[in-house]
Design a protein around this motif. Structure first.
Motif, PDB file in Angstrom:
ATOM      1  N   TRP A  23       0.840  -1.208   0.000  1.00  0.00           N
ATOM      2  CA  TRP A  23       0.000   0.000   0.000  1.00  0.00           C
ATOM      3  C   TRP A  23       0.871   1.252   0.000  1.00  0.00           C
ATOM      4  O   TRP A  23       0.654   2.184  -0.783  1.00  0.00           O
ATOM      5  CB  TRP A  23      -0.903  -0.012   1.233  1.00  0.00           C
ATOM      6  CG  TRP A  23      -1.942   1.078   1.266  1.00  0.00           C
ATOM      7  CD1 TRP A  23      -1.727   2.428   1.419  1.00  0.00           C
ATOM      8  CD2 TRP A  23      -3.363   0.924   1.160  1.00  0.00           C
ATOM      9  NE1 TRP A  23      -2.915   3.111   1.436  1.00  0.00           N
ATOM     10  CE2 TRP A  23      -3.934   2.210   1.280  1.00  0.00           C
ATOM     11  CE3 TRP A  23      -4.195  -0.176   1.007  1.00  0.00           C
ATOM     12  CZ2 TRP A  23      -5.305   2.416   1.229  1.00  0.00           C
ATOM     13  CZ3 TRP A  23      -5.572   0.031   0.960  1.00  0.00           C
ATOM     14  CH2 TRP A  23      -6.118   1.326   1.066  1.00  0.00           C
ATOM     15  N   ARG A  24       1.860   1.287   0.870  1.00  0.00           N
ATOM     16  CA  ARG A  24       2.701   2.482   0.960  1.00  0.00           C
ATOM     17  C   ARG A  24       3.494   2.684  -0.330  1.00  0.00           C
ATOM     18  O   ARG A  24       3.662   3.806  -0.799  1.00  0.00           O
ATOM     19  CB  ARG A  24       3.650   2.399   2.154  1.00  0.00           C
ATOM     20  CG  ARG A  24       4.367   3.719   2.416  1.00  0.00           C
ATOM     21  CD  ARG A  24       5.052   3.736   3.765  1.00  0.00           C
ATOM     22  NE  ARG A  24       5.508   5.084   4.061  1.00  0.00           N
ATOM     23  CZ  ARG A  24       6.689   5.576   3.687  1.00  0.00           C
ATOM     24  NH1 ARG A  24       7.524   4.823   3.001  1.00  0.00           N
ATOM     25  NH2 ARG A  24       7.035   6.809   3.991  1.00  0.00           N
ATOM     26  N   THR A  27       0.875   5.406  -1.540  1.00  0.00           N
ATOM     27  CA  THR A  27       1.474   6.580  -0.909  1.00  0.00           C
ATOM     28  C   THR A  27       2.659   7.107  -1.702  1.00  0.00           C
ATOM     29  O   THR A  27       2.694   8.281  -2.084  1.00  0.00           O
ATOM     30  CB  THR A  27       1.917   6.249   0.526  1.00  0.00           C
ATOM     31  OG1 THR A  27       0.826   5.675   1.248  1.00  0.00           O
ATOM     32  CG2 THR A  27       2.400   7.505   1.248  1.00  0.00           C
ATOM     33  N   VAL A  43      -3.620  -4.759  -4.199  1.00  0.00           N
ATOM     34  CA  VAL A  43      -3.727  -3.318  -3.974  1.00  0.00           C
ATOM     35  C   VAL A  43      -3.843  -2.587  -5.303  1.00  0.00           C
ATOM     36  O   VAL A  43      -4.689  -1.696  -5.472  1.00  0.00           O
ATOM     37  CB  VAL A  43      -2.516  -2.810  -3.171  1.00  0.00           C
ATOM     38  CG1 VAL A  43      -2.498  -1.279  -3.121  1.00  0.00           C
ATOM     39  CG2 VAL A  43      -2.535  -3.373  -1.752  1.00  0.00           C
ATOM     40  N   GLN A  90      -7.278  -3.325  -6.966  1.00  0.00           N
ATOM     41  CA  GLN A  90      -8.351  -2.616  -6.278  1.00  0.00           C
ATOM     42  C   GLN A  90      -8.337  -1.124  -6.604  1.00  0.00           C
ATOM     43  O   GLN A  90      -9.380  -0.463  -6.584  1.00  0.00           O
ATOM     44  CB  GLN A  90      -8.228  -2.817  -4.769  1.00  0.00           C
ATOM     45  CG  GLN A  90      -8.585  -4.212  -4.283  1.00  0.00           C
ATOM     46  CD  GLN A  90     -10.083  -4.398  -4.130  1.00  0.00           C
ATOM     47  OE1 GLN A  90     -10.795  -3.493  -3.689  1.00  0.00           O
ATOM     48  NE2 GLN A  90     -10.570  -5.575  -4.503  1.00  0.00           N
ATOM     49  N   ASP A  92       3.217   5.607   9.405  1.00  0.00           N
ATOM     50  CA  ASP A  92       2.286   5.283   8.325  1.00  0.00           C
ATOM     51  C   ASP A  92       1.614   3.923   8.489  1.00  0.00           C
ATOM     52  O   ASP A  92       0.550   3.683   7.923  1.00  0.00           O
ATOM     53  CB  ASP A  92       3.021   5.260   6.968  1.00  0.00           C
ATOM     54  CG  ASP A  92       3.433   6.643   6.504  1.00  0.00           C
ATOM     55  OD1 ASP A  92       3.166   7.607   7.237  1.00  0.00           O
ATOM     56  OD2 ASP A  92       4.017   6.745   5.420  1.00  0.00           O
ATOM     57  N   PRO A  95      -2.087   3.365  10.357  1.00  0.00           N
ATOM     58  CA  PRO A  95      -3.176   3.891   9.528  1.00  0.00           C
ATOM     59  C   PRO A  95      -3.439   3.060   8.284  1.00  0.00           C
ATOM     60  O   PRO A  95      -4.596   2.893   7.876  1.00  0.00           O
ATOM     61  CB  PRO A  95      -2.684   5.303   9.169  1.00  0.00           C
ATOM     62  CG  PRO A  95      -1.783   5.690  10.294  1.00  0.00           C
ATOM     63  CD  PRO A  95      -1.088   4.419  10.683  1.00  0.00           C
ATOM     64  N   ILE A  96      -2.371   2.533   7.663  1.00  0.00           N
ATOM     65  CA  ILE A  96      -2.578   1.673   6.499  1.00  0.00           C
ATOM     66  C   ILE A  96      -3.274   0.381   6.923  1.00  0.00           C
ATOM     67  O   ILE A  96      -4.217  -0.075   6.253  1.00  0.00           O
ATOM     68  CB  ILE A  96      -1.244   1.370   5.800  1.00  0.00           C
ATOM     69  CG1 ILE A  96      -0.709   2.624   5.114  1.00  0.00           C
ATOM     70  CG2 ILE A  96      -1.414   0.245   4.781  1.00  0.00           C
ATOM     71  CD1 ILE A  96       0.678   2.472   4.534  1.00  0.00           C
ATOM     72  N   ARG A 105      -5.285  -0.046   9.276  1.00  0.00           N
ATOM     73  CA  ARG A 105      -6.705   0.234   9.543  1.00  0.00           C
ATOM     74  C   ARG A 105      -7.497   0.286   8.240  1.00  0.00           C
ATOM     75  O   ARG A 105      -8.719   0.043   8.250  1.00  0.00           O
ATOM     76  CB  ARG A 105      -6.836   1.544  10.326  1.00  0.00           C
ATOM     77  CG  ARG A 105      -6.396   1.425  11.777  1.00  0.00           C
ATOM     78  CD  ARG A 105      -6.868   2.596  12.616  1.00  0.00           C
ATOM     79  NE  ARG A 105      -6.108   3.815  12.361  1.00  0.00           N
ATOM     80  CZ  ARG A 105      -4.994   4.162  13.004  1.00  0.00           C
ATOM     81  NH1 ARG A 105      -4.497   3.360  13.945  1.00  0.00           N
ATOM     82  NH2 ARG A 105      -4.374   5.299  12.724  1.00  0.00           N
ATOM     83  N   GLN A 106      -6.854   0.604   7.123  1.00  0.00           N
ATOM     84  CA  GLN A 106      -7.510   0.533   5.813  1.00  0.00           C
ATOM     85  C   GLN A 106      -7.564  -0.911   5.310  1.00  0.00           C
ATOM     86  O   GLN A 106      -8.528  -1.320   4.652  1.00  0.00           O
ATOM     87  CB  GLN A 106      -6.730   1.385   4.801  1.00  0.00           C
ATOM     88  CG  GLN A 106      -6.677   2.864   5.107  1.00  0.00           C
ATOM     89  CD  GLN A 106      -8.014   3.537   4.881  1.00  0.00           C
ATOM     90  OE1 GLN A 106      -8.763   3.172   3.983  1.00  0.00           O
ATOM     91  NE2 GLN A 106      -8.324   4.511   5.708  1.00  0.00           N
ATOM     92  N   VAL A 107      -6.532  -1.679   5.632  1.00  0.00           N
ATOM     93  CA  VAL A 107      -6.454  -3.063   5.170  1.00  0.00           C
ATOM     94  C   VAL A 107      -7.442  -3.957   5.910  1.00  0.00           C
ATOM     95  O   VAL A 107      -8.053  -4.862   5.313  1.00  0.00           O
ATOM     96  CB  VAL A 107      -5.008  -3.592   5.344  1.00  0.00           C
ATOM     97  CG1 VAL A 107      -4.930  -5.103   5.120  1.00  0.00           C
ATOM     98  CG2 VAL A 107      -4.058  -2.862   4.398  1.00  0.00           C
ATOM     99  N   ARG A 161     -10.915  -4.640   4.523  1.00  0.00           N
ATOM    100  CA  ARG A 161     -10.797  -5.313   3.224  1.00  0.00           C
ATOM    101  C   ARG A 161     -10.456  -6.791   3.395  1.00  0.00           C
ATOM    102  O   ARG A 161     -10.855  -7.619   2.573  1.00  0.00           O
ATOM    103  CB  ARG A 161      -9.750  -4.595   2.364  1.00  0.00           C
ATOM    104  CG  ARG A 161     -10.196  -3.215   1.885  1.00  0.00           C
ATOM    105  CD  ARG A 161      -9.034  -2.409   1.302  1.00  0.00           C
ATOM    106  NE  ARG A 161      -9.485  -1.215   0.593  1.00  0.00           N
ATOM    107  CZ  ARG A 161      -9.780  -0.061   1.185  1.00  0.00           C
ATOM    108  NH1 ARG A 161      -9.675   0.050   2.506  1.00  0.00           N
ATOM    109  NH2 ARG A 161     -10.183   0.978   0.482  1.00  0.00           N
TER     110      ARG A 161
END
Length: 333
Positions: free
Chosen positions: A138-139, A143, A169, A172, A281, A284-285, A287-289, A292
């Protein structure tokens, strides 16, 4: 009052996997005011663990050291300043084991701001497998790579731990996704996770194959863990303003003069990334994952499961070819 004990794997000196020592009577860590104590239900094995073990990166606490970066488990206790978690919470985390104790153990302590809640629908093994893989992917892509809808992305090592997360990722995010992986099961895994095209990275003409795979389009974003091997082909197919995000711990990266000039003229970027320098980072990532993972938009593939006393074999497996997804450590085995 005597301290509590636990089983753990430590190394007392740097070296190969043989320095990993299984110990049944290690002092259990005690959380500080901003930390929590977690009972580890599952951990996973990552390349950074081998860099630390080998001495390429030094843990700040010195030796002996408990290795391991990822974990999923249950909070046992919290420090006096922690108000975001409480005992009994299911959590997962990554980026541990450098500035705090690692996760090759029955318990670890971690700063509360590095944790994320793990949904009930997600198993501990899946949480541990997902942590660094999806945080890195993700990063790197979202990002650092600024991946956008309609971009053409390239994920090297598409069947490995980070790679199999990055394919998902990128897909999506609405990207056209090209992966590199060996033909057979690795390529099949990458396709099943959303890769639109898969190239065997052992090809003699990677740049030409990339052009064909993208139907003549150029690459917008590249996730590059092996820049020493692939960078020339990456740059040859990069679009104007394209981004190559370099992860991993390559000791030296040589940029060929021809493709480098082409990349310069196209305003292309080489962007380096280190999870060790991006601790803020990661939670927070995750928490998005987490949602999902819970609803099936993201999945993890587990290659093998080892016990704590099998850590040397797990590290050896990690560095071998043909690993599909993540290698898991289960302290209960």
């Amino acid at each position: 009052m005597g301290c509590y004990r636990m089983r753990a794997v430590r190394y007392h000196e740097h070296g190969d996997e043989s320095v990993l020592t299984f110990e049944e009577d290690v002092e259990r860590p005690v959380p500080t005011a901003d930390q929590v104590l977690v009972r580890i239900e599952a951990a996973s094995v990552n390349p950074i663990d081998t860099y630390l073990r080998g001495g390429n990166i030094s843990p700040t606490a010195g030796l002996p050291h408990v290795g391991g970066s990822d974990m999923a488990g249950v909070i046992e206790s919290v420090g006096e300043d922690v108000n975001t978690f409480e005992p009994g919470d299911r959590v997962f985390a990554t980026g541990l084991g450098i500035f705090s104790p690692g996760t090759y153990a029955e318990y670890t302590v971690a700063p509360a701001d590095m944790l994320a809640h793990l949904p009930e629908k997600v198993s501990f093994r899946d949480g541990a497998a997902a942590a660094m893989a999806f945080a890195t992917a993700w990063r790197a892509l979202i990002t650092r790579g600024e991946l956008s809808l309609g971009d053409v992305s390239l994920v090297h090592g598409a069947s490995g731990g980070v790679g199999h997360a990055a394919i998902q990722v990128a897909a999506q995010a609405g990207s056209y996704v090209i992966g590199t992986a060996r033909e057979g099961d690795p390529a099949s895994l990458a396709r099943s996770l959303g890769a639109d095209a898969v190239i065997d990275y052992r090809t003699d003409d990677l740049a030409s194959r990339l052009k064909d795979a993208a139907d003549g389009r150029q690459l917008d974003v590249v996730l590059e863990p092996h820049a020493d091997s692939h960078l020339e082909a990456d740059l040859a197919r990069l679009t104007r303003g394209g981004r190559v995000v370099i992860i991993g711990e390559e000791s030296s990266i040589k940029i060929p003069s021809g493709p480098a000039m082409t990349a310069k003229q196209a305003d292309a970027d080489l962007r380096f990334m280190s999870l060790a320098a991006s601790a803020d980072d990661q939670a927070p990532i995750l928490r998005q994952v987490a949602p999902r993972l819970a609803d099936g938009r993201f999945t993890v593939t587990v290659d093998r499961v080892f016990g704590l006393n099998e850590l040397p074999a797990a590290h050896e497996r990690l560095m071998s070819s043909g690993v599909l997804g993540k290698i898991i450590i289960d302290p209960s085995i």
